[in-house]
Write a protein that holds these residues in place. Structure first.
Motif, PDB file in Angstrom:
ATOM      1  N   PRO A  92       0.805  -1.230   0.000  1.00 58.66           N
ATOM      2  CA  PRO A  92       0.000   0.000   0.000  1.00 58.66           C
ATOM      3  C   PRO A  92       0.832   1.270   0.000  1.00 58.66           C
ATOM      4  O   PRO A  92       0.454   2.267  -0.623  1.00 58.66           O
ATOM      5  CB  PRO A  92      -0.832  -0.126   1.278  1.00 58.66           C
ATOM      6  CG  PRO A  92      -0.975  -1.612   1.486  1.00 58.66           C
ATOM      7  CD  PRO A  92       0.347  -2.185   1.057  1.00 58.66           C
ATOM      8  N   GLU A  93       1.974   1.252   0.683  1.00 58.12           N
ATOM      9  CA  GLU A  93       2.838   2.436   0.744  1.00 58.12           C
ATOM     10  C   GLU A  93       3.369   2.835  -0.632  1.00 58.12           C
ATOM     11  O   GLU A  93       3.658   4.017  -0.877  1.00 58.12           O
ATOM     12  CB  GLU A  93       4.029   2.191   1.676  1.00 58.12           C
ATOM     13  CG  GLU A  93       3.654   2.066   3.144  1.00 58.12           C
ATOM     14  CD  GLU A  93       3.396   0.636   3.582  1.00 58.12           C
ATOM     15  OE1 GLU A  93       3.686   0.319   4.742  1.00 58.12           O
ATOM     16  OE2 GLU A  93       2.904  -0.162   2.757  1.00 58.12           O
ATOM     17  N   GLU A  94       3.515   1.860  -1.507  1.00 65.04           N
ATOM     18  CA  GLU A  94       4.077   2.121  -2.828  1.00 65.04           C
ATOM     19  C   GLU A  94       3.089   2.804  -3.765  1.00 65.04           C
ATOM     20  O   GLU A  94       3.478   3.237  -4.859  1.00 65.04           O
ATOM     21  CB  GLU A  94       4.551   0.812  -3.461  1.00 65.04           C
ATOM     22  CG  GLU A  94       5.640   0.098  -2.681  1.00 65.04           C
ATOM     23  CD  GLU A  94       5.965  -1.253  -3.296  1.00 65.04           C
ATOM     24  OE1 GLU A  94       6.281  -1.297  -4.500  1.00 65.04           O
ATOM     25  OE2 GLU A  94       5.899  -2.265  -2.580  1.00 65.04           O
ATOM     26  N   ILE A 149       1.064   5.460  -3.013  1.00 61.99           N
ATOM     27  CA  ILE A 149       0.739   6.854  -2.699  1.00 61.99           C
ATOM     28  C   ILE A 149       1.088   7.768  -3.861  1.00 61.99           C
ATOM     29  O   ILE A 149       0.269   8.571  -4.326  1.00 61.99           O
ATOM     30  CB  ILE A 149       1.471   7.306  -1.421  1.00 61.99           C
ATOM     31  CG1 ILE A 149       1.031   6.452  -0.223  1.00 61.99           C
ATOM     32  CG2 ILE A 149       1.199   8.783  -1.152  1.00 61.99           C
ATOM     33  CD1 ILE A 149       1.902   6.633   1.002  1.00 61.99           C
ATOM     34  N   GLY A 200      -0.519   3.894   3.687  1.00 61.91           N
ATOM     35  CA  GLY A 200      -0.675   3.496   2.300  1.00 61.91           C
ATOM     36  C   GLY A 200      -2.128   3.432   1.883  1.00 61.91           C
ATOM     37  O   GLY A 200      -3.037   3.712   2.663  1.00 61.91           O
TER      38      GLY A 200
END
Length: 212
Positions: free
Chosen positions: A81-83, A85, A116
């Motif tokens: 999920p962080e990737e 943004i 994320g």
């Protein structure tokens, strides 16, 4: 979390590598279609045998959700999920959920914690599938390895209320996940979603502190 020799896998991660041959024979036809099209599956919370990871297949409508498992060794790609943004910067679509993500990035970044994008927004950002619509919510996760107070949660709820669409955020604690709005509320006990089961707890960072 599931760990292979080199790949940590967490709930809400998107995975590629599930093959049509590994879809259970009794799965709905739409599942085979989605998997055959090469779309990713999402890691879900459930206990499965060693060497497997619990995943969910999502279809074109909200009622099309199918739970299964895939071999960790078959994973060919993983997106966290962080990737996702910054992926919103490349989007030309102007759905409210995408506008809300752009709008709330400074608020989330200011927390100083990893966060994320999950749900339908994360899915579309990751693979380009057109799943968003005018009424889509924005699903976010916030990784909170240390205690995140109810006062902090309430302040974050207030900040997210300024978004142009509804935002549902889950706090990812070492023991499982809890809804931000629930933790910010007045109830003494909140629902912790763990790999083994969902249960009421007083403190989501102390899973043994369960309700009687």
């Amino acid at each position: 979390m599931v760990m292979s020799s080199c790949l940590p896998v967490w709930p809400h991660d998107l995975l590629w590598g599930l093959s049509v041959a590994d879809v259970p024979a009794d799965a709905p036809a739409w599942v085979t279609g989605v998997v055959g099209a090469g779309q990713p599956v999402v890691v879900r919370r459930a206990q499965v045998a060693e060497g497997l990871v619990a995943v969910g297949v999502r279809g074109h409508s909200r009622d099309q959700r199918y739970a299964t498992a895939m071999r960790v060794a078959d994973i060919t790609r993983r997106v966290r999920p962080e990737e996702l943004i910054e992926a919103v910067d490349n989007q030309t679509a102007d759905w409210p959920a995408l506008r809300a993500l752009r709008q709330m990035r400074p608020v989330m970044d200011a927390l100083g914690l990893p966060w994320g994008v999950a749900g339908s927004v994360g899915f579309e950002l990751a693979c380009g599938a057109a799943v968003l619509h005018q009424d889509s919510d924005l699903d976010l996760i916030l990784r909170t390895p240390a205690f995140f107070s109810r006062e902090q949660a309430a302040a974050l709820v207030d900040a997210l209320e300024a978004a142009v669409c509804r935002i549902d955020l889950q706090l990812q604690t070492p023991a499982g996940a809890v809804a931000l709005r629930e933790w910010a509320g007045p109830a003494r006990q909140v629902l912790l979603k763990a790999d083994d089961a969902a249960r009421l707890v007083v403190n989501p960072w102390l899973p043994e502190d369960c309700a009687a």
